[in-house]
Design a protein around this motif. Structure first.
Motif, short mmCIF file in Angstrom:
data_model
loop_
_atom_site.label_atom_id
_atom_site.label_comp_id
_atom_site.label_asym_id
_atom_site.label_seq_id
_atom_site.Cartn_x
_atom_site.Cartn_y
_atom_site.Cartn_z
N ASN A 20 2.30 59.47 35.94
CA ASN A 20 0.91 59.35 35.53
C ASN A 20 0.02 59.96 36.60
O ASN A 20 0.49 60.33 37.68
N SER A 21 -1.23 60.04 36.28
CA SER A 21 -2.24 60.45 37.24
C SER A 21 -3.41 59.49 37.15
O SER A 21 -3.87 59.16 36.05
N MET A 22 -3.85 59.01 38.28
CA MET A 22 -5.05 58.18 38.34
C MET A 22 -6.09 58.92 39.16
O MET A 22 -5.76 59.61 40.13
N GLY A 23 -7.34 58.76 38.77
CA GLY A 23 -8.37 59.47 39.51
C GLY A 23 -9.76 59.03 39.16
O GLY A 23 -9.96 58.01 38.49
N LEU A 33 -14.52 66.15 37.38
CA LEU A 33 -13.48 65.57 38.21
C LEU A 33 -13.97 65.47 39.65
O LEU A 33 -14.56 66.41 40.18
N VAL A 34 -13.68 64.33 40.28
CA VAL A 34 -13.93 64.17 41.71
C VAL A 34 -12.62 64.29 42.47
O VAL A 34 -12.48 65.09 43.40
N ALA A 35 -11.65 63.49 42.08
CA ALA A 35 -10.34 63.51 42.75
C ALA A 35 -9.33 62.82 41.86
O ALA A 35 -9.68 61.92 41.09
N SER A 36 -8.07 63.24 41.97
CA SER A 36 -7.00 62.58 41.24
C SER A 36 -5.75 62.56 42.09
O SER A 36 -5.60 63.34 43.04
N MET A 37 -4.83 61.66 41.71
CA MET A 37 -3.60 61.51 42.47
C MET A 37 -2.49 61.11 41.53
O MET A 37 -2.64 60.18 40.73
N SER A 38 -1.36 61.82 41.61
CA SER A 38 -0.22 61.50 40.77
C SER A 38 0.55 60.31 41.34
O SER A 38 0.35 59.91 42.49
N GLY A 39 1.44 59.76 40.53
CA GLY A 39 2.27 58.68 41.01
C GLY A 39 3.14 59.09 42.18
O GLY A 39 3.49 58.25 43.02
N GLY A 40 3.44 60.37 42.25
CA GLY A 40 4.25 60.88 43.35
C GLY A 40 3.45 61.24 44.59
O GLY A 40 4.03 61.63 45.61
N GLY A 41 2.13 61.13 44.50
CA GLY A 41 1.30 61.34 45.68
C GLY A 41 0.60 62.68 45.77
O GLY A 41 -0.08 62.95 46.76
N PHE A 42 0.74 63.53 44.75
CA PHE A 42 0.03 64.79 44.78
C PHE A 42 -1.45 64.56 44.49
O PHE A 42 -1.81 63.81 43.59
N THR A 43 -2.32 65.22 45.25
CA THR A 43 -3.75 65.02 45.11
C THR A 43 -4.46 66.29 44.68
O THR A 43 -3.98 67.40 44.92
N ASN A 44 -5.61 66.09 44.06
CA ASN A 44 -6.46 67.19 43.62
C ASN A 44 -7.89 66.75 43.85
O ASN A 44 -8.29 65.66 43.43
N TYR A 45 -8.67 67.59 44.54
CA TYR A 45 -10.06 67.26 44.85
C TYR A 45 -10.99 68.34 44.35
O TYR A 45 -10.68 69.53 44.41
N VAL A 100 -22.68 58.07 37.87
CA VAL A 100 -21.78 57.01 37.42
C VAL A 100 -20.36 57.53 37.64
O VAL A 100 -20.01 58.62 37.18
N TYR A 101 -19.57 56.75 38.34
CA TYR A 101 -18.19 57.13 38.64
C TYR A 101 -17.25 56.39 37.70
O TYR A 101 -17.31 55.16 37.57
N TYR A 102 -16.36 57.16 37.06
CA TYR A 102 -15.44 56.63 36.08
C TYR A 102 -14.00 56.76 36.58
O TYR A 102 -13.58 57.86 37.00
N CYS A 103 -13.28 55.68 36.49
CA CYS A 103 -11.85 55.72 36.76
C CYS A 103 -11.13 56.30 35.55
O CYS A 103 -11.51 56.03 34.39
N ASN A 104 -10.09 57.06 35.80
CA ASN A 104 -9.35 57.74 34.75
C ASN A 104 -7.86 57.57 34.98
O ASN A 104 -7.40 57.65 36.14
N LEU A 105 -7.13 57.35 33.90
CA LEU A 105 -5.68 57.22 33.96
C LEU A 105 -5.07 58.07 32.85
O LEU A 105 -5.50 57.96 31.69
#
Length: 117
Positions: A32-35, A47-59, A92-97
Motif C-alpha cells: 500500500n501507499s499512505m500519504g 500531493l505533498v508526500a507519500s510512503m509505501s509500506g516498504g519505505g519508498f518516499t515521494n515528495y 486542508v491536509y488530507y490523509c490518503n491510503l
C-alpha cells in the motif's frame, strides 16, 4: 472498509512546525501507499508526500527539505513532520491510503493547517 483519522493541524506562525498524524482503523498490510495531499482555497488537491509500506518516499518539490513523512506499520499510522512552514502551506491536509491489488483508495476527513502571523 478503512477509516482514516487525522490529527495535528492548527494555526502556526511562519517558520514554525507542525506534525500531522493519520491512523487507519484496521490492519492494512504492506502492499500500500499512505500519504498526504493538500488543497488550498481555489486550488486543486495536490500531493505533498507519500510512503509505501516498504519505505519508498515521494515528495512534492514544495515539500522537499522541509517536510518528512514517516510510518509506523505496527500502528497503521503515517506522520508528516512539517518544518519551516510558510503562509503558502496553508491548506486542508488530507490523509490518503491506496491498497493494492486494485488500487482501493481511501481519504481522511481533512485537517486544517494555517500558517499566519
Amino acid at each position: 472498509q478503512v477509516q482514516l483519522v487525522e490529527s495535528g493541524g492548527g494555526l502556526v506562525q511562519p517558520g514554525g512546525s507542525l506534525r500531522l498524524s493519520c491512523a487507519a482503523s484496521r490492519s492494512i498490510g504492506m502492499i500500500n501507499s499512505m500519504g498526504w495531499h493538500r488543497q488550498a482555497p481555489g486550488k486543486e488537491r495536490e500531493l505533498v508526500a507519500s510512503m509505501s509500506g516498504g519505505g519508498f518516499t515521494n515528495y512534492a518539490d514544495s515539500a522537499k527539505g522541509r517536510f518528512t513523512i514517516s510510518r509506523d506499520n505496527a500502528k497503521n499510522t503515517v506522520y508528516l513532520q512539517m518544518n519551516s512552514l510558510k503562509p503558502e502551506d496553508t491548506a486542508v491536509y488530507y490523509c490518503n491510503l491506496v491498497i493494492w491489488p486494485g488500487a482501493r483508495t481511501y481519504w481522511g476527513q481533512g485537517t486544517q493547517v494555517t500558517v499566519s502571523s
